[in-house]
Scaffold this motif. Sequence first.
Motif, PDB file in Angstrom:
ATOM      1  N   SER A 311     -71.659 -41.416 -22.795  1.00 46.68           N
ATOM      2  CA  SER A 311     -72.893 -41.707 -22.061  1.00 46.68           C
ATOM      3  C   SER A 311     -72.703 -42.941 -21.196  1.00 46.68           C
ATOM      4  O   SER A 311     -71.791 -43.743 -21.421  1.00 46.68           O
ATOM      5  N   ARG A 312     -73.561 -43.085 -20.184  1.00 47.05           N
ATOM      6  CA  ARG A 312     -73.652 -44.369 -19.486  1.00 47.05           C
ATOM      7  C   ARG A 312     -74.418 -45.295 -20.430  1.00 47.05           C
ATOM      8  O   ARG A 312     -75.619 -45.156 -20.640  1.00 47.05           O
ATOM      9  N   THR A 313     -73.699 -46.247 -21.019  1.00 47.43           N
ATOM     10  CA  THR A 313     -74.211 -47.018 -22.156  1.00 47.43           C
ATOM     11  C   THR A 313     -74.384 -48.485 -21.778  1.00 47.43           C
ATOM     12  O   THR A 313     -73.458 -49.112 -21.241  1.00 47.43           O
ATOM     13  N   PHE A 314     -75.537 -49.006 -22.086  1.00 44.17           N
ATOM     14  CA  PHE A 314     -75.827 -50.429 -21.888  1.00 44.17           C
ATOM     15  C   PHE A 314     -76.023 -51.058 -23.258  1.00 44.17           C
ATOM     16  O   PHE A 314     -76.863 -50.613 -24.050  1.00 44.17           O
ATOM     17  N   ILE A 315     -75.221 -52.083 -23.547  1.00 47.29           N
ATOM     18  CA  ILE A 315     -75.281 -52.790 -24.827  1.00 47.29           C
ATOM     19  C   ILE A 315     -75.972 -54.125 -24.607  1.00 47.29           C
ATOM     20  O   ILE A 315     -75.561 -54.908 -23.744  1.00 47.29           O
ATOM     21  N   THR A 316     -77.014 -54.369 -25.359  1.00 45.41           N
ATOM     22  CA  THR A 316     -77.708 -55.658 -25.244  1.00 45.41           C
ATOM     23  C   THR A 316     -77.779 -56.328 -26.608  1.00 45.41           C
ATOM     24  O   THR A 316     -77.904 -55.664 -27.648  1.00 45.41           O
TER      25      THR A 316
END
Length: 762
Positions: A311-316
């Motif tokens: 997936s296009r993954t954003f980690i915060t």
Amino acid sequence: MTFRPTTSHWGAFSADIGADGRLQVAADPDDPSPSPLLGNLPDSLRHPTRVTAPAVRRGWLEHGPGPDSSRGNDEFVELGWDEALDLLAAELRRVRDDHGNKAVFGGSYGWASAGRFHHAQSQLRRFLNLFGGFTSSRHTYSNGTSAVVLPHIVGSADDVFRNGSSWPTIVKNTELLVAFGGVPEKNVFVTPGGVSRHHTPGFLARLAERDVDIALISPLRDDFPAAGAVQWYPIRPATDTALMLGLAHTLVVEDLHDRSFLDRYCAGYDEFEQYLLGMEDGVPKDAEWASHITEIPVGEIVSLARKMASSRTFITVTWSLQRIEHGEQPVWTAIALAAMLGQIGLPGGGFGHGYGSMGDSGDIGPDFHVPFLSQGVNPVDEFIPVARIADMLLNPGGCYDFDGAVRTFPDIRLVYWAGGNPFHHHQDLNKLRNAFARPDTVVVHEPYWTATARHADFVLPATTPLEREDFGSGRRDTHLVAMHQVAQPYGQARSDHVILAGLAERLGFGERFTEGRSPRAWLEHLYGSWRKNLAAAGVAAPSFAEFWSSGSYPLPSEEPDRTLFETFRQDPEANRLHTPSGKIEITSAVIKSFGYEDCLGHPAWLEPVEWLGGARAENFPLQLIANQPRTRLHSQLDVGSVSQFGKVAGREAIRIHPADAASRGIEDGDVVRVFNDRGACLAGAVVTSALRPGVVQLPTGAWFDPHGSLCVHGNPNVLTADRPTSRLSQGCAGQLVLVELERFDGTPPPVTVGSPPDVIKR
């Protein structure tokens, strides 16, 4: 009524005094999500805890300056302004002449006013710099650990904090948002300097509308809004790093990591991979290993890793995760994990830090400098990391490590505090009380009789923002707001500027401090200089008179789509990071050279003391999360109606899982005693399944109300350890602490912080 514009850290609004003499407030009509914290203002403006007149502790008046364990328990004597300032000027001169300027600690840390001219820290530092200098503090309790480690990893902390990927970019492109610590909506209403338009709640709603997959990694279910495709991973507190390592190990063994990205944009990955595979210590950091530590099932860890890779993954990562022992590790490991996915610099991918910790993280306003008061230059180069104040006061001459250097604590004789409340921010408040007994003199500017004021020798009544003129604007705010005076100063209160101008005059540098300007003249001067700079950049701003009349000025806008490290990804040679390699340093040779056993040269799982998997949990089997309150900003306006409405049985509310409550005979609404071997506090029980078993949650900020070592009002910092995150950053580790809980039977001691201390009027 004539409502006048102003702003605050929690939003722009207008206000006026009604016919009944009561303050009335109205949110900015153009704010899409006004903060409920505005409701704390009406009851606080004329509250009985307001400081009426200058007051000096009776013991100091009778015996003179010196260490005194009666601070916090002594009476105060009201003086006239002239007498109080004469005494204080003489004491400042004595300390400087006898011990040097580094014996003065300028402790202006905190939120104070949203106004840019009456910014307490700027005013006090300007004064002390002209006085000859002072010992200062660096970084913040909020993100001081990250502020030190991020430059080693990606070259800059400011880029991550202020230029992170914008919410429109995330909403438009992200398919999977992996939120370590969640995105707590309660926090996004607050930004230093003000928020004119609260955009983040709307963007969170749009994530739900798009059915973006959300992986909430938190012991608290409500760390992310309930709407949308949210999968909750109720992790054991303090183990996020272990989960990240288990995810990273899965990426490696299943060949899901982006080796080309790691080779081109990163330094030191191979050493980190050897650690993941157990080549260093014989322990592979696989999903099974991570599951044992985090109590997240093995299958869920493996499944999440695969989903992140596809997936296009954003980690915060929230700031809360770096306010723990070894707080560098979750930040560093999250960056390494994002690098392994190869999506850093892509719209909607990569990593972020502080989303849900502050209202301007990911916001769409301009990164724009607004008018501010120059602090000048401090002739003294002495400083401490901000969270080491108690250690400094208790250990003059003691040595400590900080970011590769060995430093020595100065011998502080005078503490000067304006615009903050260390008895909220600091840990182990019983230790802090002992520390505050050590200086010769403690000076505090305060509108209210907070615990910090009660532990001072000089308490000088300061005006609130509603009692003076200013202008305000936050980081990435959309407007500069004219802050009109709404009410007359309470009692004999004066602004910090006027107080310090009086001292400066007595000390011989009054003209240099004020430059011959009144506060209104300063506003016109600062605005005028700023307007000229705008004009030179081709931006036309209204005259000060027009700005003041209209109430606000919309700041130049910027493109809402923003991706962190986009230009670095496009050309890593032309846009090198400010690290030794110019790349993302998954292993830092610099940090490794320091030889710190509590912060290695690469991300690692380092077992903390205060966690449920350790030996200490045998005696204190509950993990307390001391997070930010939803009813106020830190400890500000705890006497306000919104904050008071959130209390239970007159104490701060502590949330507890039904199973933990039942095993202790606790019911909803009971007064409970929360304790460990550092201290204890009373709180009001709220039984809820919105947190995992074994975890209790007690927000910070209840005004400290000590009866011996017991805080009867519910301040969790009587329980937290005054232990640094590591030798690298010396940051605050007060987010988590182990405790036990029991029902309090009988009549609890009364809460007394709603009334002033004993004050002798003369």
